[in-house]
Design an enzyme around this catalytic site. Structure first.
Site, PDB file in Angstrom:
ATOM      1  N   CYS A 118       0.815  -1.215   0.000  1.00 54.88           N
ATOM      2  CA  CYS A 118       0.000   0.000   0.000  1.00 54.88           C
ATOM      3  C   CYS A 118       0.851   1.267   0.000  1.00 54.88           C
ATOM      4  CB  CYS A 118      -0.962  -0.025   1.176  1.00 54.88           C
ATOM      5  SG  CYS A 118      -2.160  -1.348   0.984  1.00 54.88           S
ATOM      6  N   HIS A 259      -3.579   7.013   2.342  1.00 50.89           N
ATOM      7  CA  HIS A 259      -3.895   5.712   1.759  1.00 50.89           C
ATOM      8  C   HIS A 259      -5.302   5.328   2.222  1.00 50.89           C
ATOM      9  CE1 HIS A 259      -3.911   1.646   0.538  1.00 50.89           C
ATOM     10  NE2 HIS A 259      -3.840   1.163   1.762  1.00 50.89           N
ATOM     11  N   ASN A 289     -10.056  -0.283  -1.160  1.00 53.37           N
ATOM     12  CA  ASN A 289      -8.600  -0.190  -1.044  1.00 53.37           C
ATOM     13  C   ASN A 289      -7.973  -0.691  -2.346  1.00 53.37           C
ATOM     14  OD1 ASN A 289      -5.904  -0.441  -0.434  1.00 53.37           O
ATOM     15  ND2 ASN A 289      -6.202  -1.563   1.486  1.00 53.37           N
TER      16      ASN A 289
HETATM   17  O1  UT7 Z   1      -4.042  -1.393   3.232  1.00 50.47           O
HETATM   18  C1  UT7 Z   1      -3.046  -2.074   3.931  1.00 50.47           C
HETATM   19  C2  UT7 Z   1      -3.233  -2.022   5.373  1.00 50.47           C
HETATM   20  N1  UT7 Z   1      -4.478  -2.602   5.765  1.00 50.47           N
HETATM   21  C3  UT7 Z   1      -5.255  -1.980   6.619  1.00 50.47           C
HETATM   22  O2  UT7 Z   1      -4.930  -0.906   7.033  1.00 50.47           O
HETATM   23  C4  UT7 Z   1      -6.502  -2.679   7.076  1.00 50.47           C
HETATM   24  C5  UT7 Z   1      -6.579  -2.663   8.555  1.00 50.47           C
HETATM   25  N2  UT7 Z   1      -7.705  -3.376   9.115  1.00 50.47           N
HETATM   26  C6  UT7 Z   1      -8.998  -2.998   8.963  1.00 50.47           C
HETATM   27  O3  UT7 Z   1      -9.310  -2.105   8.231  1.00 50.47           O
HETATM   28  C7  UT7 Z   1     -10.024  -3.673   9.827  1.00 50.47           C
HETATM   29  O4  UT7 Z   1      -9.373  -4.468  10.792  1.00 50.47           O
HETATM   30  C8  UT7 Z   1     -11.046  -4.574   9.064  1.00 50.47           C
HETATM   31  C9  UT7 Z   1     -11.955  -3.702   8.228  1.00 50.47           C
HETATM   32  C10 UT7 Z   1     -10.292  -5.538   8.161  1.00 50.47           C
HETATM   33  C11 UT7 Z   1     -11.896  -5.330  10.065  1.00 50.47           C
HETATM   34  O5  UT7 Z   1     -12.532  -4.432  10.951  1.00 50.47           O
HETATM   35  P1  UT7 Z   1     -12.449  -4.641  12.536  1.00 50.47           P
HETATM   36  O6  UT7 Z   1     -13.235  -3.580  13.136  1.00 50.47           O
HETATM   37  O7  UT7 Z   1     -10.995  -4.728  12.899  1.00 50.47           O
HETATM   38  O8  UT7 Z   1     -13.183  -6.007  12.696  1.00 50.47           O
HETATM   39  P2  UT7 Z   1     -12.690  -7.298  13.480  1.00 50.47           P
HETATM   40  O9  UT7 Z   1     -11.790  -8.095  12.609  1.00 50.47           O
HETATM   41  O10 UT7 Z   1     -12.231  -6.908  14.840  1.00 50.47           O
HETATM   42  O11 UT7 Z   1     -14.067  -8.015  13.630  1.00 50.47           O
HETATM   43  C12 UT7 Z   1     -15.139  -7.451  14.409  1.00 50.47           C
HETATM   44  C13 UT7 Z   1     -16.328  -8.385  14.312  1.00 50.47           C
HETATM   45  C14 UT7 Z   1     -15.975  -9.836  14.585  1.00 50.47           C
HETATM   46  O12 UT7 Z   1     -17.072 -10.416  15.222  1.00 50.47           O
HETATM   47  P3  UT7 Z   1     -17.096 -10.635  16.828  1.00 50.47           P
HETATM   48  O13 UT7 Z   1     -15.892 -11.449  17.120  1.00 50.47           O
HETATM   49  O14 UT7 Z   1     -17.003  -9.249  17.391  1.00 50.47           O
HETATM   50  O15 UT7 Z   1     -18.399 -11.308  17.045  1.00 50.47           O
HETATM   51  C15 UT7 Z   1     -15.802 -10.446  13.223  1.00 50.47           C
HETATM   52  O16 UT7 Z   1     -16.053 -11.809  13.207  1.00 50.47           O
HETATM   53  O17 UT7 Z   1     -16.835  -8.348  12.958  1.00 50.47           O
HETATM   54  C16 UT7 Z   1     -16.842  -9.679  12.425  1.00 50.47           C
HETATM   55  N3  UT7 Z   1     -16.526  -9.580  11.017  1.00 50.47           N
HETATM   56  C17 UT7 Z   1     -17.457  -9.370  10.090  1.00 50.47           C
HETATM   57  N4  UT7 Z   1     -18.800  -9.215  10.187  1.00 50.47           N
HETATM   58  C18 UT7 Z   1     -19.464  -8.984   9.037  1.00 50.47           C
HETATM   59  C19 UT7 Z   1     -15.319  -9.655  10.411  1.00 50.47           C
HETATM   60  N5  UT7 Z   1     -15.451  -9.485   9.095  1.00 50.47           N
HETATM   61  C20 UT7 Z   1     -16.764  -9.305   8.859  1.00 50.47           C
HETATM   62  C21 UT7 Z   1     -17.529  -9.064   7.706  1.00 50.47           C
HETATM   63  N6  UT7 Z   1     -18.865  -8.905   7.842  1.00 50.47           N
HETATM   64  N7  UT7 Z   1     -16.982  -8.970   6.495  1.00 50.47           N
END
Ligand code: UT7
Length: 334
Positions: A118, A259, A289
């Site tokens: 990225c 980014h 992204n």
């Molecule tokens: O570009 C290069 C660098 N990359 C980045 O900067 C990306 C960095 N990361 C992110 O943007 C975020 O971590 C994500 C968008 C990928 C995920 O968001 P988050 O707020 O960190 O979600 P999480 O992984 O902590 O998951 C929260 C909840 C979980 O459920 P529980 O455990 O709270 O019940 C996941 O299972 O959301 C659930 N979850 C989803 N629910 C619906 C994870 N993915 C999904 C989904 N749809 N697609």
């Protein structure tokens, strides 16, 4: 701090390309355990673009460069160097730069690909600056282009809805007026981040095999939560640092060009810099992204909309796989 040479490097033209095909959040709702509401609130993404299966990254890069040349009113033969930031080259080799060179007939240019995920665009831009500052090159194109749909596992809800396909390009030329152009650049890498965001298959460690395909090692893997925390800190810290090093106050910044990985990371970065969101370039809602393409597509879109003017101070910031991260300060010159 950038070691200034004979000249400053200034951006003198921009261009971008996004494929026509729009993939809405609804598309994912239909076959994955996810929702439009989750995607919007957790990422800021509403839709993204997808290139057709048999069309490569170089196609988008060529389109972006054609636009850039048209905007500047010059031909491709005037270009000395083409640097392509990408993690989705058309093939491992020859480089995408060679493919673009051949497709466009850039007979006076040399070039290469630069892989920094990225941060591909800002690492490429920082590299390109050196050739302009030294006086050795007069017209350098920097492209950020990625066809992320080629390396996303459409069954993995953790990653497939985050990414999109796009390309953006800028032209760099020298100026003797050092108040304009790129003023400063801070770049970092930290290989400890590799285990949280990677594509393991296809390199010399895990060459393509039935096993690498079965284990889905040719797709993006991301531990989103871990990368999120590092990205918030890394991008905010480096953006604040470049302001501090150059004695800039929030009111001196015309635009932050971050980014586009997650709207929450972008907001945290703006907060740390003390700038309001109306001074932040955002297109994540439309394109998701697009890895190396996020920053140049933002700049090109805002320029085409007449929103950037001569003398504007832009801070470009990114964070990505590696980890790689950094910030560039520039004063818009045209
Ligand atoms: O570009 C290069 C660098 N990359 C980045 O900067 C990306 C960095 N990361 C992110 O943007 C975020 O971590 C994500 C968008 C990928 C995920 O968001 P988050 O707020 O960190 O979600 P999480 O992984 O902590 O998951 C929260 C909840 C979980 O459920 P529980 O455990 O709270 O019940 C996941 O299972 O959301 C659930 N979850 C989803 N629910 C619906 C994870 N993915 C999904 C989904 N749809 N697609």
């Amino acid at each position: 701090m950038l070691n200034k040479g004979l000249y400053n490097a200034m951006i003198t033209s921009v261009g971008h390309y996004v494929p026509d095909r729009v993939i809405s959040n609804k598309f994912f709702e239909e076959y994955l355990d996810t929702s439009d509401e989750w995607i919007r609130t957790r990422t800021g993404i509403q839709e993204r673009r997808r290139l057709d299966k048999d069309i490569p990254t170089s196609f988008m890069a060529v389109k972006a460069i054609e636009k850039l040349l048209q905007n500047r009113g010059i031909g491709i033969e005037e270009i000395d160097l083409i640097i392509v930031g990408t993690v989705t080259p058309d093939m491992i080799y020859p480089s995408t730069a060679c493919i673009i060179q051949e497709k466009m007939g850039a007979t006076n240019a040399w070039g290469f690909d630069l892989m920094a995920a990225c941060s591909g665009f800002i690492f490429s831009l920082t590299t390109a600056i050196q050739f302009i500052q030294s006086g050795s090159h007069k017209k350098v194109i920097v492209v950020g282009a990625d066809k992320m749909s080629a390396i996303t596992n459409m069954e993995d809800r953790n990653t497939c809805l985050l990414f999109g396909d796009a390309a953006g390009a800028v032209l760099l030329e020298p100026t003797e007026d050092k108040t304009y152009g790129i003023q400063d650049a801070i770049m970092h890498i930290d290989g400890k981040g590799g285990k949280y965001l990677h594509q393991l298959g296809g390199g010399s460690l895990h060459p393509a095999s039935h096993e690498t395909v079965d284990k889905r090692m040719h797709f993006v893997y991301q531990d989103g939560k871990t990368v999120f925390k590092e990205a918030v800190k890394g991008m905010a810290d480096v953006s604040y640092q470049i302001m501090k090093n150059n004695k800039l106050k929030p009111e001196d910044i015309s635009y932050l060009v971050p980014h586009q990985a997650n709207l929450r990371i972008i907001t945290a970065c703006a907060d740390r810099m003390g700038i309001s969101m109306d001074k932040v370039m955002v297109n994540i809602h439309k394109y998701g992204n697009t890895t190396s393409a996020t920053i140049p597509t933002c700049i090109s879109e805002y320029w085409h909309e007449g929103k950037i003017k001569k003398g504007d101070n832009l801070v470009l910031s990114s964070f990505g796989a590696g980890y790689t991260w950094g910030s560039i300060l520039l004063k818009w010159a045209y």
